[in-house]
Scaffold this active site. Structure first.
Site, mmCIF file in Angstrom:
data_model
loop_
_atom_site.group_PDB
_atom_site.id
_atom_site.type_symbol
_atom_site.label_atom_id
_atom_site.label_comp_id
_atom_site.label_asym_id
_atom_site.label_seq_id
_atom_site.Cartn_x
_atom_site.Cartn_y
_atom_site.Cartn_z
ATOM 1 N N PHE A 155 27.173 25.475 -9.058
ATOM 2 C CA PHE A 155 28.276 24.960 -8.742
ATOM 3 C C PHE A 155 29.703 25.373 -9.117
ATOM 4 O O PHE A 155 30.697 25.288 -7.922
ATOM 5 C CB PHE A 155 28.071 23.281 -8.635
ATOM 6 N N TYR A 156 29.642 25.862 -10.029
ATOM 7 C CA TYR A 156 30.868 26.472 -10.548
ATOM 8 C C TYR A 156 31.476 27.722 -9.582
ATOM 9 O O TYR A 156 32.304 27.832 -9.213
ATOM 10 C CB TYR A 156 30.881 26.778 -12.131
ATOM 11 N N ALA A 157 30.426 28.394 -9.553
ATOM 12 C CA ALA A 157 30.642 29.660 -8.973
ATOM 13 C C ALA A 157 30.801 29.481 -7.240
ATOM 14 O O ALA A 157 31.784 30.030 -6.601
ATOM 15 C CB ALA A 157 29.277 30.505 -9.007
ATOM 16 N N THR A 159 32.688 26.681 -6.252
ATOM 17 C CA THR A 159 33.686 26.172 -6.116
ATOM 18 C C THR A 159 34.860 27.415 -6.015
ATOM 19 O O THR A 159 35.724 27.423 -5.577
ATOM 20 C CB THR A 159 34.198 25.074 -7.086
#
Length: 338
Positions: A155-157, A159
């Site tokens: 999910f970091y990637a 965003t």
């Protein structure tokens, strides 16, 4: 009245933001350092970074969250920075599995507030941090900026890929010159405690085992912090110009927007990284081999040809030298903290 150029650096108490702010101050910039001092990791470390920056008369700290509605716009309208470098974000692949909502606030809402601020007071160049993690499931290496990056694995990637798209829309709609940086594995003195080098050194010195994922079958494009900062400083004066692409460019056909890899361009084995740490410490590591973590990838490797065309040849600090510099800093920092 001062004639120094003004740069706004968000995330100025962070690892990369601290080093960039310090370099810009030494280059004669007036630097407005914007940081929330979040407690994702040791706030004292962030405060000590800001304290060093505060030794420069041209450094002006602002403690606030990027997602605070209108705060960045108010600041940019009043201060009119010529350069904006957006480094503030909720970082970390693994933490995004635990606290995804914090990534929405910091990385999505915060980026929107930053773009709105740039829209209200357009800088000469807006530079925004992305990550090599956006390449996700792409297995064609080295990673090229023009390759597809549609299958993020954390999910970091996701965003950060969204940030690239958000920035492109603002570049197109409002003519903002925007460069997006896909950082690879950055390391060096004053690094983050959640990153492998910091955790490995701490564990080895304490006689604890280190966790090595994918049973050691990992490769990373380790990029020393000073080399990365040199690249960023050179690129400040290279805003993208619509309709003026260069060879191999990622320049948008409809906006002054470009995405760039910032890495050494050489994959290093994780085992060699650990060996360099052992040599710098003079202590062997106790290895705890583990399976791959969710959201992680076995290898990252930058094609940095476009970066080189724009900046010229950048420094390439050898891995052993960079690791040794971190170990020296770590020992000095914690010796002075006791």
């Amino acid at each position: 009245m001062s004639t120094a150029k003004t740069a706004l650096v968000t995330g100025s108490a962070g690892f990369i933001g601290f080093h960039l702010s310090k370099r810009l101050l030494n280059e004669g910039y007036r630097v407005i350092g914007f940081d929330a001092m979040s407690d994702y990791y040791d706030v004292v470390l962030k405060q000590r970074r800001h304290a060093i920056l505060g030794e420069h008369a041209a450094f002006e700290p602002v403690i606030a969250h990027t997602e605070d509605e209108g705060r960045l716009t108010e600041l940019c309208v009043s201060e009119r920075p010529e350069i904006i470098v957006h480094l503030a974000a909720q970082a970390g692949v693994r933490y995004s599995l635990e606290a995804p909502r914090s990534y929405v606030q910091s990385n999505l809402v915060g980026a929107l507030e930053l773009l709105e601020a740039a829209r209200a007071a357009p800088p000469k160049h807006l530079l925004m941090a992305s990550t090599s993690s956006v390449y996700g499931a792409n297995t064609e290496m080295p990673y090229r900026e023009t390759a597809k990056a549609d299958h993020q694995m954390s999910f970091y990637a996701a965003t950060k890929k969204a940030n690239e798209a958000m920035a492109h829309s603002y570049a197109h709609l409002y003519g903002l010159p925007i460069t997006m940086f896909r950082f690879f594995t950055v390391y060096g003195p004053w690094g983050r405690p959640d990153m492998a080098l910091f955790k490995f050194v701490k564990a080895i010195l304490e006689g604890r085992p280190i966790d090595i994922y994918n049973h050691g079958d990992m490769r990373r494009d380790f990029t020393y912090i000073d080399d990365l900062i040199e690249g960023l400083v050179r690129l400040i004066g290279q805003p993208p110009v619509l309709g003026a692409p260069i060879e191999g460019d990622s320049l948008s056909p409809v906006a002054p927007w470009r995405v760039l890899n910032v890495g050494h361009g050489t994959p290093e084995r994780l085992e060699d990284f650990v060996t360099a740490i052992e040599q710098a410490l003079g202590t062997p590591a106790l290895r705890n081999y583990m399976d791959m973590q969710p959201g992680d990838v076995p290898a990252t490797w930058a094609d940095n040809a476009l970066l080189t065309r724009l900046t010229g040849t950048l420094p390439r600090t050898p891995l052993a030298d960079g690791v040794a510099a971190f170990v020296d800093w770590y020992k000095s920092y914690y010796a002075s903290a006791t």
